[in-house]
Write a protein that holds these residues in place. Structure first.
Motif, PDB file in Angstrom:
ATOM      1  N   ALA A 280       1.357  61.210  28.492  1.00 34.09           N
ATOM      2  CA  ALA A 280       2.709  61.770  28.960  1.00 34.09           C
ATOM      3  C   ALA A 280       3.692  60.490  29.129  1.00 34.09           C
ATOM      4  CB  ALA A 280       2.473  62.462  30.441  1.00 34.09           C
ATOM      5  N   ALA A 281       3.281  59.590  29.691  1.00 35.74           N
ATOM      6  CA  ALA A 281       4.043  58.248  29.966  1.00 35.74           C
ATOM      7  C   ALA A 281       4.640  57.571  28.599  1.00 35.74           C
ATOM      8  CB  ALA A 281       3.359  57.211  30.910  1.00 35.74           C
ATOM      9  N   THR A 282       3.842  57.549  27.529  1.00 36.96           N
ATOM     10  CA  THR A 282       4.256  56.875  26.244  1.00 36.96           C
ATOM     11  C   THR A 282       5.312  57.886  25.705  1.00 36.96           C
ATOM     12  OG1 THR A 282       2.383  57.994  25.158  1.00 36.96           O
ATOM     13  CG2 THR A 282       2.065  55.801  25.894  1.00 36.96           C
ATOM     14  N   ASN A 283       5.882  58.777  26.061  1.00 28.86           N
ATOM     15  CA  ASN A 283       6.817  59.564  25.367  1.00 28.86           C
ATOM     16  C   ASN A 283       8.084  58.930  25.934  1.00 28.86           C
ATOM     17  OD1 ASN A 283       6.261  61.946  24.079  1.00 28.86           O
ATOM     18  ND2 ASN A 283       4.838  62.284  25.757  1.00 28.86           N
ATOM     19  N   LEU A 284       8.138  58.202  27.045  1.00 30.37           N
ATOM     20  CA  LEU A 284       9.033  57.513  27.617  1.00 30.37           C
ATOM     21  C   LEU A 284       9.488  56.442  26.633  1.00 30.37           C
ATOM     22  CD1 LEU A 284       8.365  57.389  31.312  1.00 30.37           C
ATOM     23  CD2 LEU A 284      10.011  58.912  30.250  1.00 30.37           C
ATOM     24  N   LEU A 285       8.439  55.606  25.918  1.00 27.57           N
ATOM     25  CA  LEU A 285       8.675  54.649  25.064  1.00 27.57           C
ATOM     26  C   LEU A 285       9.483  55.334  23.748  1.00 27.57           C
ATOM     27  CD1 LEU A 285       5.266  52.891  24.878  1.00 27.57           C
ATOM     28  CD2 LEU A 285       7.359  52.028  26.092  1.00 27.57           C
ATOM     29  N   PHE A 286       9.675  56.385  23.480  1.00 28.94           N
ATOM     30  CA  PHE A 286      10.390  56.894  22.403  1.00 28.94           C
ATOM     31  C   PHE A 286      11.577  57.155  22.960  1.00 28.94           C
ATOM     32  CE2 PHE A 286       6.067  57.844  20.847  1.00 28.94           C
ATOM     33  CZ  PHE A 286       6.076  57.930  19.434  1.00 28.94           C
TER      34      PHE A 286
ATOM     35  N   LEU B 151      17.539  55.247  22.059  1.00 28.32           N
ATOM     36  CA  LEU B 151      18.271  54.560  22.826  1.00 28.32           C
ATOM     37  C   LEU B 151      18.725  53.142  22.246  1.00 28.32           C
ATOM     38  CD1 LEU B 151      18.042  55.724  26.421  1.00 28.32           C
ATOM     39  CD2 LEU B 151      19.524  56.877  24.813  1.00 28.32           C
ATOM     40  N   SER B 152      17.918  52.644  21.732  1.00 26.43           N
ATOM     41  CA  SER B 152      18.027  51.076  21.401  1.00 26.43           C
ATOM     42  C   SER B 152      18.271  50.900  19.660  1.00 26.43           C
ATOM     43  CB  SER B 152      16.518  50.265  21.548  1.00 26.43           C
ATOM     44  OG  SER B 152      15.476  50.772  20.822  1.00 26.43           O
ATOM     45  N   GLY B 153      17.994  52.156  18.968  1.00 26.68           N
ATOM     46  CA  GLY B 153      18.428  52.169  17.472  1.00 26.68           C
ATOM     47  C   GLY B 153      17.188  51.325  16.878  1.00 26.68           C
TER      48      GLY B 153
ATOM     49  N   LEU C 229      13.238  46.687  15.230  1.00 27.20           N
ATOM     50  CA  LEU C 229      11.629  46.592  14.824  1.00 27.20           C
ATOM     51  C   LEU C 229      10.806  46.474  16.048  1.00 27.20           C
ATOM     52  CD1 LEU C 229       9.745  47.305  12.478  1.00 27.20           C
ATOM     53  CD2 LEU C 229      10.032  44.604  11.751  1.00 27.20           C
ATOM     54  N   PRO C 230      11.118  45.261  17.034  1.00 27.62           N
ATOM     55  CA  PRO C 230      10.235  44.885  18.059  1.00 27.62           C
ATOM     56  C   PRO C 230       9.893  46.213  18.917  1.00 27.62           C
ATOM     57  CG  PRO C 230      11.569  43.114  17.796  1.00 27.62           C
ATOM     58  CD  PRO C 230      12.271  44.336  16.819  1.00 27.62           C
ATOM     59  N   MET C 231      11.013  46.951  19.066  1.00 27.55           N
ATOM     60  CA  MET C 231      10.894  48.168  20.265  1.00 27.55           C
ATOM     61  C   MET C 231       9.999  49.078  19.407  1.00 27.55           C
ATOM     62  SD  MET C 231      11.632  49.211  23.059  1.00 27.55           S
ATOM     63  CE  MET C 231      10.606  50.745  23.658  1.00 27.55           C
ATOM     64  N   LEU C 232      10.268  49.165  18.219  1.00 26.58           N
ATOM     65  CA  LEU C 232       9.208  50.192  17.521  1.00 26.58           C
ATOM     66  C   LEU C 232       7.636  49.726  17.483  1.00 26.58           C
ATOM     67  CD1 LEU C 232       8.950  52.701  15.503  1.00 26.58           C
ATOM     68  CD2 LEU C 232       9.248  51.091  13.623  1.00 26.58           C
ATOM     69  N   VAL C 233       7.541  48.482  17.328  1.00 29.49           N
ATOM     70  CA  VAL C 233       6.319  48.054  17.767  1.00 29.49           C
ATOM     71  C   VAL C 233       5.725  48.248  18.895  1.00 29.49           C
ATOM     72  CG1 VAL C 233       4.785  45.895  17.690  1.00 29.49           C
ATOM     73  CG2 VAL C 233       6.341  45.994  15.943  1.00 29.49           C
ATOM     74  N   VAL C 234       6.528  48.072  20.245  1.00 29.06           N
ATOM     75  CA  VAL C 234       6.026  48.084  21.438  1.00 29.06           C
ATOM     76  C   VAL C 234       5.723  49.762  21.466  1.00 29.06           C
ATOM     77  CG1 VAL C 234       6.809  48.434  23.741  1.00 29.06           C
ATOM     78  CG2 VAL C 234       7.023  46.226  22.421  1.00 29.06           C
ATOM     79  N   THR C 235       6.449  50.668  21.089  1.00 30.57           N
ATOM     80  CA  THR C 235       6.423  51.989  21.047  1.00 30.57           C
ATOM     81  C   THR C 235       5.131  52.510  20.404  1.00 30.57           C
ATOM     82  OG1 THR C 235       8.821  52.414  21.306  1.00 30.57           O
ATOM     83  CG2 THR C 235       7.356  54.286  20.901  1.00 30.57           C
ATOM     84  N   ILE C 236       4.664  51.910  19.174  1.00 31.17           N
ATOM     85  CA  ILE C 236       3.625  52.280  18.635  1.00 31.17           C
ATOM     86  C   ILE C 236       2.177  51.945  19.194  1.00 31.17           C
ATOM     87  CG2 ILE C 236       2.275  52.069  16.440  1.00 31.17           C
ATOM     88  CD1 ILE C 236       4.798  53.960  16.481  1.00 31.17           C
ATOM     89  N   ILE C 237       2.464  50.435  19.754  1.00 28.09           N
ATOM     90  CA  ILE C 237       1.170  50.157  20.663  1.00 28.09           C
ATOM     91  C   ILE C 237       0.887  51.006  21.834  1.00 28.09           C
ATOM     92  CG2 ILE C 237       0.460  48.136  22.189  1.00 28.09           C
ATOM     93  CD1 ILE C 237       1.925  46.175  20.419  1.00 28.09           C
ATOM     94  N   GLY C 238       1.861  51.404  22.625  1.00 25.61           N
ATOM     95  CA  GLY C 238       1.717  52.200  23.675  1.00 25.61           C
ATOM     96  C   GLY C 238       1.216  53.755  23.422  1.00 25.61           C
ATOM     97  N   ASP C 239       1.767  54.352  22.236  1.00 24.08           N
ATOM     98  CA  ASP C 239       1.558  55.639  21.979  1.00 24.08           C
ATOM     99  C   ASP C 239       0.278  55.778  21.235  1.00 24.08           C
ATOM    100  OD1 ASP C 239       2.485  58.350  21.603  1.00 24.08           O
ATOM    101  OD2 ASP C 239       2.394  57.863  19.591  1.00 24.08           O
ATOM    102  N   ASN C 240      -0.064  54.707  20.527  1.00 22.59           N
ATOM    103  CA  ASN C 240      -1.517  55.127  19.863  1.00 22.59           C
ATOM    104  C   ASN C 240      -2.653  54.626  20.510  1.00 22.59           C
ATOM    105  OD1 ASN C 240      -1.064  55.732  16.607  1.00 22.59           O
ATOM    106  ND2 ASN C 240       0.754  54.484  17.423  1.00 22.59           N
TER     107      ASN C 240
END
Length: 458
Positions: free
Chosen positions: A338-344, A349-351, A354-365
């Motif tokens: 549930a919490a990793t949805n907050l990364l999305f 919001l950040s646009g 690429l670094p934010m995409l990497v952080v999001t994918i690390i947490g979500d997966n």
């Protein structure tokens, strides 16, 4: 009521991965994971890439609801022998090979159509692939539970997830790479060829031992009662009635007789545990594309790197279940998913960062790999070996139906409110699952069955 597991050493928890049935689940997991993205997120990326409206793409997630109603034909797959194929391969392997042939046929069909001109045909072919895939899932789940002792089910769930993620890698990154370099039609034709991995596995692995249907029916009190009442009916009516009761009624009565009133709470947990991540999944790829990431960037980060993180999460989940038990890990898995949805939300919001995409994918997966392994181990512990296919189909259908149904409206919400509001809403959907897993975990023996307490060779 099930007993509580005992903590084991890290060495014992890891050596279970060397057993042949555990290793075999890598390949069957690949076979199960391959078609899923091809009718889901990879398909939505294709549709968005050719400029199909995002609202229409959201409704394509309803194709995934076919996985959620597989319960209705699971008794047939569980009990009905296929002409020639069952005699040649056995009940499980025969049905598995047939399902794989259906998947390959549907993928070849998708490779031959243009979504811009034949969106309805695309939907029908995707439904065919999803039907074959859901049928294959029914058989693989039963095959997994029947192929080894209950003590290694957590490890088999873990390697299944690893193989499954490998299938997702091929159908996700692989398909995107091929589409970027050649065409979407070439991508889907290549995926049809990879169905051969599952077919080869079916031919190489032995059929798991099962109690003969006639022997099992004789020991069912409800079947015996029916046969006594129907002793004056024609033989074919008695046989058909006994089959229907054994295939449809007994799997459900068995579950409720084992768990009593607690069965309803367990079914509720099954239904809501994955609702957070399933409801948001259809909008992940459209988000990446609308933010401005290229197909190659999406493949590199969300598929290749993301799959590696999912595999790591799956292995970690399998070890932690054996080490700490299902109850504790169910709560942790639900909270992380549930919490990793907050990364999305942050990514939206950040646009196109690429670094934010990497952080999001690390947490979500990582979170979803861990949660998926824990949950498969949990579902396997609930399943009776007398009714593996039907009961597991019940659990997995309940697991996916709420999230898939809600996901059908995801495109409408995004079009009206935006991606950030949608993913925040998806995170809040996970709170009931966290609470219910915690509530059931406080009851001694409610979630930990003790089935995974000692490893055995097979």
């Amino acid at each position: 009521m099930p007993r509580t597991t005992q903590r084991r050493s890290w060495r014992d928890a890891l050596t279970v991965y060397r057993q042949p049935p555990v290793v075999a689940m890598l390949f069957l997991g690949f076979s199960a994971g391959l078609p899923f993205l091809l009718v889901f997120s990879t398909l939505t990326a294709w549709l968005r890439d050719v400029e199909v409206e995002v609202a229409a793409i959201g409704f394509f997630s309803w194709i995934g609801m076919l996985y959620s109603i597989k319960l209705f034909w699971a008794p047939v797959v569980d009990r009905l022998p296929l002409p020639l194929m069952t005699r040649w391969l056995g009940q499980r392997r025969g049905w598995m090979l047939l399902a794989q042939a259906v998947i390959a046929t549907g993928l070849v069909g998708l490779a031959s159509v243009d979504p811009r001109n034949s969106l309805t045909v695309v939907a029908l072919l995707a439904l065919l692939v999803a039907f074959g895939s859901a049928t294959q899932d029914i058989v693989i789940d039963a095959f997994r539970i029947e192929s080894a002792s209950e003590t290694v089910q957590a490890a088999m769930a873990s390697t299944y997830i690893i193989g499954y993620r490998g299938g997702l890698l091929a159908a996700g990154a692989g398909a995107l790479y091929i589409a970027d370099m050649a065409s979407w039609h070439a991508a889907y034709l290549s995926m049809a060829a990879l169905v051969g991995v599952g077919m080869l596995t079916v031919l190489l692995r032995p059929e798991p031992p099962r109690t003969a249907l006639a022997v099992q029916l004789v020991h069912e009190p409800r079947v015996r009662a029916f046969l006594r009442r129907a002793e004056h009916r024609p033989r074919w009516q008695r046989r058909l009635g006994a089959w229907l009761i054994g295939a449809i009624v007994c799997p459900f009565t068995d579950f409720f007789s084992r768990y009593g009133r607690q069965a309803l709470w367990l079914l509720l947990l099954v239904g809501i545990y994955r609702i957070s991540d399933l409801s948001m999944a259809a909008m992940a790829n459209p988000l990446y594309i609308d933010l401005g990431f290229s197909l190659s960037q999406i493949a590199n980060v969300t598929k290749v790197f993301g799959i590696a993180m999912s595999i790591a999460g799956g292995v970690l989940g399998g070890v932690l279940v054996v080490r700490y038990g299902v109850a504790t890990m169910l709560v942790i898995g639900a909270a992380l998913a549930a919490a990793t949805n907050l990364l999305f939300v942050a990514l939206a919001l950040s646009g196109a960062q690429l670094p934010m995409l990497v952080v999001t994918i690390i947490g979500d997966n990582l979170a979803n790999g861990l949660a998926s392994t824990v949950f498969i181990a949990f579902l396997s512990s609930l399943t009776s070996r007398a009714y593996t296919a039907t009961q597991y189909a019940l659990f997995s259908s309940l697991m996916t139906l709420p999230g898939k149904f809600i996901g059908g409206f995801s495109g409408v919400i995004v079009a009206d409110q935006g991606y950030s509001v949608f993913f925040l809403w998806a995170a809040l959907l996970g709170l009931p699952a966290i609470w219910l897993a915690w509530r059931l975990g406080r009851q001694p023996g409610a979630l930990d069955s003790g089935r995974m307490s000692q490893p055995t060779a097979d």
